[in-house]
Design a protein around this motif. Structure first.
Motif, short mmCIF file in Angstrom:
data_model
loop_
_atom_site.label_atom_id
_atom_site.label_comp_id
_atom_site.label_asym_id
_atom_site.label_seq_id
_atom_site.Cartn_x
_atom_site.Cartn_y
_atom_site.Cartn_z
N LYS A 508 50.13 44.55 52.61
CA LYS A 508 51.29 43.66 52.82
C LYS A 508 51.40 43.30 54.30
CE LYS A 508 54.72 45.97 51.02
NZ LYS A 508 56.13 46.27 50.61
N GLN A 509 51.25 44.30 55.16
CA GLN A 509 51.32 44.04 56.60
C GLN A 509 50.21 43.09 57.04
OE1 GLN A 509 51.22 47.88 58.56
NE2 GLN A 509 52.88 48.68 57.29
N ALA A 510 49.02 43.27 56.48
CA ALA A 510 47.88 42.42 56.85
C ALA A 510 48.13 40.97 56.45
CB ALA A 510 46.61 42.95 56.19
N ILE A 511 48.66 40.77 55.23
CA ILE A 511 48.94 39.41 54.75
C ILE A 511 50.03 38.76 55.58
CG2 ILE A 511 49.83 38.09 52.79
CD1 ILE A 511 48.39 40.13 50.98
N GLU A 520 42.68 41.49 50.53
CA GLU A 520 43.57 42.65 50.41
C GLU A 520 43.68 43.11 48.95
OE1 GLU A 520 44.61 44.27 53.01
OE2 GLU A 520 43.62 42.78 54.26
N GLN A 521 43.69 42.18 48.04
CA GLN A 521 43.70 42.55 46.62
C GLN A 521 42.41 43.28 46.25
OE1 GLN A 521 44.40 38.62 44.96
NE2 GLN A 521 46.55 39.11 44.51
N ILE A 561 46.79 55.13 37.38
CA ILE A 561 46.19 54.50 38.56
C ILE A 561 45.95 53.01 38.31
CG2 ILE A 561 44.08 54.42 39.98
CD1 ILE A 561 43.91 57.51 39.50
N LYS A 562 45.42 52.68 37.15
CA LYS A 562 45.16 51.28 36.82
C LYS A 562 46.45 50.48 36.76
CE LYS A 562 40.97 52.27 34.13
NZ LYS A 562 40.40 52.30 32.75
N GLU A 563 47.46 51.06 36.11
CA GLU A 563 48.73 50.35 35.97
C GLU A 563 49.39 50.13 37.32
OE1 GLU A 563 51.03 52.62 33.22
OE2 GLU A 563 49.88 51.97 31.45
N GLN A 564 49.40 51.16 38.16
CA GLN A 564 50.03 51.03 39.46
C GLN A 564 49.30 50.01 40.33
OE1 GLN A 564 53.06 52.87 40.39
NE2 GLN A 564 52.90 51.00 41.58
N THR A 565 47.97 50.02 40.25
CA THR A 565 47.19 49.04 41.01
C THR A 565 47.53 47.62 40.56
OG1 THR A 565 45.39 50.63 41.26
CG2 THR A 565 44.87 48.32 41.67
N GLY A 566 47.64 47.43 39.26
CA GLY A 566 47.99 46.10 38.74
C GLY A 566 49.32 45.61 39.28
N VAL A 567 50.29 46.51 39.36
CA VAL A 567 51.61 46.15 39.90
C VAL A 567 51.49 45.76 41.36
CG1 VAL A 567 53.90 47.04 40.49
CG2 VAL A 567 52.89 47.58 38.26
N TYR A 568 50.78 46.57 42.13
CA TYR A 568 50.65 46.30 43.56
C TYR A 568 49.92 44.98 43.82
CZ TYR A 568 52.16 51.07 44.76
OH TYR A 568 52.87 52.22 44.93
N ILE A 569 48.83 44.75 43.09
CA ILE A 569 48.07 43.51 43.30
C ILE A 569 48.93 42.29 42.98
CG2 ILE A 569 46.17 42.13 42.35
CD1 ILE A 569 44.51 44.68 42.23
N SER A 570 49.73 42.39 41.95
CA SER A 570 50.60 41.26 41.56
C SER A 570 51.70 41.00 42.59
CB SER A 570 51.23 41.52 40.20
OG SER A 570 52.17 42.59 40.26
N GLN A 571 52.02 42.04 43.38
CA GLN A 571 53.10 41.90 44.36
C GLN A 571 52.61 41.44 45.72
OE1 GLN A 571 55.16 45.67 44.41
NE2 GLN A 571 56.11 45.35 42.41
N LEU A 572 51.31 41.33 45.89
CA LEU A 572 50.80 40.88 47.19
C LEU A 572 50.92 39.37 47.33
CD1 LEU A 572 47.59 43.05 47.75
CD2 LEU A 572 49.80 43.24 48.90
#
Length: 572
Positions: A508-511, A520-521, A561-572
């Motif tokens: 998030k900071q990088a973007i 970043e994704q 892990i997969k579910e949390q990653t999906g959430v984070y990627i969608s929020q970038l």
């Protein structure tokens, strides 16, 4: 050996892991606190660090035989018919060295006209370049010629016959060029910045020269910062001559490797291998590894004999020549190699961090931090090479060892950090053979590879922290049932989720700073894939083969892990 840095989520891990310490781990931590004798480990360091150790020389061999005595007193018996002859066994493997060995005896350098020596071996034990030949017993006197960096071009046209050449570079290159030009010897100064030579002005890092033959071999000497400055100041005033005396031994010998085994009860062919290299002249590097591992072996033998520990898998302790011995142990026996499940190297593990400045580190197996080194992740001054995604090594071993160290830290206040993979010690042969391998060490040490790395720089308490964490890791992995395996898997799942949170915040900071969103994704996805695969390898933790509950824990963790990653990627 080779080699500051924190895992960005270290404090979070510390809290989480402390709350999840298993009953087995608590039991091992308690008995190790009482049984591991840090003073005995320190005494071994004292013995070993007095000796200038190179494979095959007397100091190396005496150190091996000293550890053998410790093993014998602990109840290990010498093998007669191979490893299967007893629960506690050891052997010393002997092989002819393919090259001669070398050891220093004495040396001194005087500026002609001065009463006090510029350097002498008794206070600068690294001043003689490895594989230097001796001068005549009375020494030699010759004019000193300064040649800058010592390149062939800088030597060109100079009359060097019968003279001593001085350069500000590594000894190897200038020695070769100087001897070809007729010089009788070479003197060099080269110290890395992390040694802070302008502050620690009398330190010298050991180096070596190429060995040719007994007839043509000459000598090379190494300068401290203070000695280098004194010589340059003298040269500024006019011609300088030096009187040099060097006394060394060069001879054929054999290479020794010491291997001790605590035989597993039900799966003896599966093993956890500890290694500590004996060569190198320092106290921390690596007499501290030798002494710590010797006491770890003694401790393990005592616990087995008192029936406080019953490993189902074999625990192996190995002392030898860095990288060479571990590589051979893995590759000499293909059947044995198939059963090596984990390798853990102890290198520079005893540092008194208040004196050396070196922080305790776990060098991780290649994970994404070795590609995208950001946040609190940092390489050491040793430095890391370029890694690509295909070089990653997903495995639970990184986090499992780290968690044990953090548990020790939570109790004692020990400082625990990590660094991305760099290589250069006994863990690399394991990794090259696709076997999980980690390194426990300290860096940046201002006395690294210098003759200031002596006994007073070693902390018995630090060695005990390392030993307790390392042994607890080995004990858990060689005794784990499904319940223990499940608890460890749940710990690693938490580590993964915390790492993903950290990487998400960094992305998030990088973007926000103008970085590429797709990149970043991708970083988050690579971390996800790494941990999903790492959890997949955890099916081998249980000595019973891993039942339904173990597999369910793995699958549940992977899904989280997969579910949390999906959430984070969608929020970038």
């Amino acid at each position: 050996m080779k080699k500051l840095l924190t895992l960005s989520c270290s404090l979070l891990l510390l809290t989480a892991v402390k709350a999840q310490t298993s009953s087995s781990e608590k039991k091992y931590a308690k008995i190790l606190e009482k049984t591991f004798n840090e003073q005995q480990a320190y005494n071994t360091v004292w013995f070993v660090e007095q000796r200038w150790r190179l494979a095959g020389n007397s100091g190396f061999n005496e150190s091996i035989y000293q550890v053998e005595k410790i093993l014998q007193q602990a109840g290990f018996t010498k093998e007669t018919n191979g490893e299967a002859t007893g629960i506690l066994t050891y052997r010393i493997e002997k092989r002819p060295l393919k090259h001669v060995t070398w050891e220093p005896v004495d040396a001194s350098v005087y500026i002609v006209g001065d009463k006090e020596p510029l350097l002498q071996f008794k206070t600068n034990r690294n001043m003689i370049a490895m594989y230097s030949a001796s001068t005549p017993a009375a020494g030699v006197t010759a004019e000193l010629v300064y040649v800058g960096k010592g390149s062939a071009k800088e030597l060109e046209g100079k009359d060097l016959k019968g003279k001593i050449v001085m350069a500000e570079t590594g000894i190897g290159g200038v020695y070769n060029n100087a001897i070809k030009s007729g010089a009788i010897g070479a003197i060099a100064y080269s110290m890395p910045r992390y040694n802070q030579p302008a502050k620690y002005t009398n330190s010298i890092q050991f180096q070596g020269i190429t060995y040719t033959d007994s007839v043509n071999q000459k000598w090379g000497l190494l300068l401290s910062y203070a000695a280098k400055e004194k010589l340059k100041a003298a040269l500024d005033k006019g011609p300088v001559s030096l009187k040099v005396m060097v006394n060394t031994k060069i001879y054929t010998s054999e290479e020794l490797t010491l291997v001790a085994n605590v035989r597993g009860k039900t799966k003896p062919d599966e093993r956890f291998v500890f290694s500590a290299h004996v060569q190198e002249p320092g106290a921390n590097d690596n007499a501290s590894g030798v002494g710590t591992l010797a006491e770890m072996a003694r401790t393990t033998a005592e616990l087995v004999q008192k029936k406080k520990l019953t490993p189902q898998r074999t625990i192996t302790f190995l002392w030898g020549d860095e990288i060479v011995s571990t590589h051979r142990y893995i590759h000499d026996d293909s059947v044995r190699a198939k059963g090596i499940k984990w390798g853990l190297s102890l290198d520079m593990v005893g540092e008194d961090i208040q004196k050396t400045g070196g922080t305790f580190l776990i060098e991780k197996m290649p994970d994404p931090s070795a590609i995208w080194t950001r946040g609190n992740e940092k390489h050491t001054e040793w430095g890391g090479g370029e890694l690509k995604e295909e070089n990653l090594f997903p495995h639970y071993f990184n986090d499992l060892l780290l968690n044990r160290c953090l548990n020790e830290a939570a109790i004692t206040g020990w400082v625990v950090r990590t660094n991305p993979f760099e290589g250069g010690s006994d863990h690399t042969p394991f990794l090259n053979a696709k076997i999980p391998g980690l390194l426990m060490w300290h860096f940046t040490d201002v006395f690294y590879h210098t003759d200031a790395d002596r006994l007073d720089m070693v902390s018995p308490v630090e060695m005990k922290h390392v030993a307790k964490s390392a042994l607890t890791t080995a004990y858990l992995l060689t005794t784990a049932n499904d319940k223990t395996a499940t608890a460890l898997i749940n710990d690693i799942t938490r580590n993964a989720l915390q790492r993903l949170q950290t990487e998400f915040d960094l992305s998030k900071q990088a973007i926000q700073a103008g970085g590429d969103k797709t990149k970043e994704q991708h970083i988050l996805q690579v971390w996800c894939d790494w941990y999903v695969k790492a959890l997949g390898t955890a099916s081998d933790i249980s000595t019973g083969g891993g039942g339904k509950t173990v597999q369910q824990s793995i699958e549940k963790g992977q899904q989280q892990i997969k579910e949390q990653t999906g959430v984070y990627i969608s929020q970038l």
